[in-house]
Design a protein around this motif. Structure first.
Motif, PDB file in Angstrom:
ATOM      1  N   GLN A 442       2.175  -1.815   1.591  1.00 22.17           N
ATOM      2  CA  GLN A 442       2.014  -0.774   2.432  1.00 22.17           C
ATOM      3  C   GLN A 442       3.181  -0.082   2.887  1.00 22.17           C
ATOM      4  OE1 GLN A 442       0.627  -1.745   6.482  1.00 22.17           O
ATOM      5  NE2 GLN A 442      -1.036  -0.441   5.777  1.00 22.17           N
ATOM      6  N   SER A 450      -1.249   5.018   5.150  1.00 18.16           N
ATOM      7  CA  SER A 450      -1.364   3.494   5.519  1.00 18.16           C
ATOM      8  C   SER A 450      -2.172   2.668   4.486  1.00 18.16           C
ATOM      9  CB  SER A 450      -1.910   3.152   6.754  1.00 18.16           C
ATOM     10  OG  SER A 450      -3.167   3.518   7.113  1.00 18.16           O
ATOM     11  N   LEU A 452      -2.959   0.452   1.015  1.00 18.26           N
ATOM     12  CA  LEU A 452      -2.436  -0.340   0.236  1.00 18.26           C
ATOM     13  C   LEU A 452      -2.192   0.286  -1.162  1.00 18.26           C
ATOM     14  CD1 LEU A 452      -4.300  -3.544   1.479  1.00 18.26           C
ATOM     15  CD2 LEU A 452      -1.936  -2.476   2.286  1.00 18.26           C
TER      16      LEU A 452
END
Length: 565
Positions: A442, A450, A452
């Protein structure tokens, strides 16, 4: 590979007219997967290319249909993966039948036993995609860069000079001479480029193993399975569904096969299919393509000379039974592409292009041994199902360049370079290996959102990526700052930090303002890269292989001295 000074090159050419000099820097001869992958890799590096093919139209058919996991990773690098995955299929389980045995299954088997994805390998399973669909996807992506394959255009001759390669091309009865910086032959087993260079094509033509292959419409056959009647020790017929509904790929082979079938009419082939399967319920329709194959096992003695190179089938041919040919050609091209790009830009080290031969030749030599052994196994009596396993090293995830002259080992005595095709399951990650993937990363700074990300999503075919594993901003800067001396579009640093140390980096201010900082939420990256020290840097090349792993910031320069002038 020979130095330019050792080649019989002509003096520099006078460039008297604009028509004499191509606006493209690289000529690629041959528009199969190897040529198109190379073209796309170069275009993504900002290098202009000209692609020609002497055929009047793109080739039809399924040949080279198995895309191995390593090739899928190359497609991710090139931005073509989504299209590949949307059109490809997964090969179903195999069913073995006796000759004339109809639909009675003798035994089930798996060509590609399913492998569960991991953080290090997110795409561990091959997919099936026909040659024609595969090349169509690549041509569409090239067209977005304004690059279109020039069909019905043939290379007649080439002549090397100190500052380029003079080529004579023929198109629609018209001949033209043009100067390119570099020429690459991806023009198949009968390569004109290879012959013009005078490269040896060492090996043999096997008398055992003539095949009839092609694609045909079949109605009444379950597409979920891979169907095999008989075995190659006598007569073998294979039917495999393709990504196109109703179209099946077929292989007809065997030691006792009537070789008159090699020149048979399609009606005779259908009659032979019906006899071999013992299936009266199958309806054979239109043939899309039919060709004959005689196994050649050959490789060049060097992958190029001076400003001219070969890749794919122009450099190596072998039995297709291992599914390695087209995939090896893709790895040839992604290896050569970034090196050619830096050379065209004038920022490559003297030995960078020579490393193409040094890295690929040992890999191909090992691959020929593997595929030749598989070919021989198929022709042993009783090998109907045992010889079809295509797992393990055939996925090409273990292909490595540990013995390369341009990778830098901080502790070379600890490196095992014995097998360029597979370093072994217990091997420690080394420079020259495929860069593992990782999950759960991240972004801590910048405006990237934000969500992943995976580590492979941060790789790029036009630049080196330095992954700096550390716990403090100051140590991160110590590794990131030296990288600033290299071209900004050719080297990028990414800092990867444990979650426990993430607050330090959120409050680091401008110390790392120009460097992406990623939090390793799942500890996937640190685990897959064997991070056991406070700070370590892993340099990943544009082709997705590790160039160096270092614990001292100053050692980065020792690697990049091998890359940049």
């Amino acid at each position: 590979m020979q130095q330019m000074s050792q080649l019989k090159t002509q003096p520099s050419l006078p460039r008297s007219t604009d028509n004499d000099v191509s606006p493209a820097s690289v000529l690629i001869v041959g528009a199969g997967p190897a040529g198109l992958v190379l073209a796309l890799a170069l275009m993504k590096n900002g290098i202009s290319v000209h692609v020609i093919d002497k055929a009047g139209k793109p080739c039809l058919g399924q040949r080279g249909a198995a895309l191995m996991p390593r090739s899928l990773e190359v497609h991710e690098l090139l931005g073509t993966l989504d299209d590949i995955q949307s059109l490809s299929t997964v090969l179903g389980p195999g069913r073995a039948y006796a000759v004339g045995g109809g639909s009675k299954v003798l035994k089930g088997f798996e060509l590609f036993p399913y492998v569960e994805p991991t953080g290090a390998v997110s795409m561990p399973n091959p997919v099936i995609l026909g040659h024609d669909t595969h090349t169509s996807i690549l041509r569409e992506h090239l067209a977005r860069y304004g690059c279109h394959v020039e069909m019905s255009t043939e290379l007649l001759s080439l002549e090397q000079h100190a500052d380029g390669v003079r080529v004579c091309l023929s198109s629609e009865g018209r001949q033209m001479q043009t100067l390119f910086s570099y020429v690459v032959g991806t023009d198949g087993s009968r390569s004109t480029v290879r012959k013009q260079l005078g490269l040896s094509f060492l090996g043999e033509t096997r008398s055992q193993g003539d095949w009839v292959v092609g694609d045909v419409y079949i109605d009444g056959l379950d597409p979920k399975f891979f169907h095999v009647w008989g075995e190659a020790a006598s007569v073998m017929l294979v039917h495999r569904a393709t990504e196109r509904k109703g179209i099946f790929n077929f292989i007809l082979a065997g030691d006792t096969l009537d070789h008159a079938l090699l020149a048979s009419s399609q009606e005779d082939l259908i009659e032979y299919f019906q006899t071999t399967t013992g299936r009266t319920d199958l309806q054979y329709g239109k043939f899309i393509c039919v060709s004959h194959y005689k196994p050649n096992i050959r490789t060049v003695d060097e992958f190029g000379r001076g400003r001219v190179f070969v890749a794919g089938d122009a450099a190596h041919v072998h039995s297709p039974t291992g599914g390695q040919g087209m995939n090896s050609g893709i790895l040839d091209s992604i290896n050569l592409g970034w090196k050619l790009a830096l050379s065209v830009k004038g920022i490559a080290s003297k030995g960078l292009l020579e490393s193409y031969n040094a890295e690929r030749l040992p890999v191909i030599a090992t691959m020929l041994q593997i595929t030749t052994k598989i070919h021989g196994t198929m022709y042993k009596p009783g090998a109907q199902t045992a010889s079809w396993d295509r797992s393990g090293s055939l996925h090409q995830l273990g292909v490595n360049y540990r013995g390369s002259p341009i990778v830098y080992h901080e502790n070379p005595d600890k490196i095992d370079n014995a097998n360029p095709y597979n370093p072994g399951s217990a091997a420690v990650l080394s420079a020259g290996d495929r860069a593992p993937d990782a999950t759960g990363l991240q972004l801590l700074n910048g405006s990237g959102g934000s969500e992943l990300r995976r580590l492979h999503q941060m790789l790029n075919p036009s630049r080196h990526t330095i992954f700096i594993f550390t716990t403090t901003p100051s140590d991160a800067s110590a590794f990131a700052d030296p990288a600033l001396q290299y071209p900004s579009d050719a080297v990028r640093s990414v800092v990867i930090v444990p979650s426990a140390n993430a607050p330090k980096f959120r409050n680091a201010g401008s110390v790392l303002s120009d460097v992406a900082v990623m939090e390793d939420l799942e500890e996937s990256a640190s685990g897959n890269y064997n991070i056991t020290t406070a700070t370590k840097a892993v340099v990943v090349r544009p082709d997705g292989f590790i160039g160096s792993i270092v614990e001292e910031a100053g050692s980065l320069q020792l690697y990049f001295e091998c890359i940049f002038a």
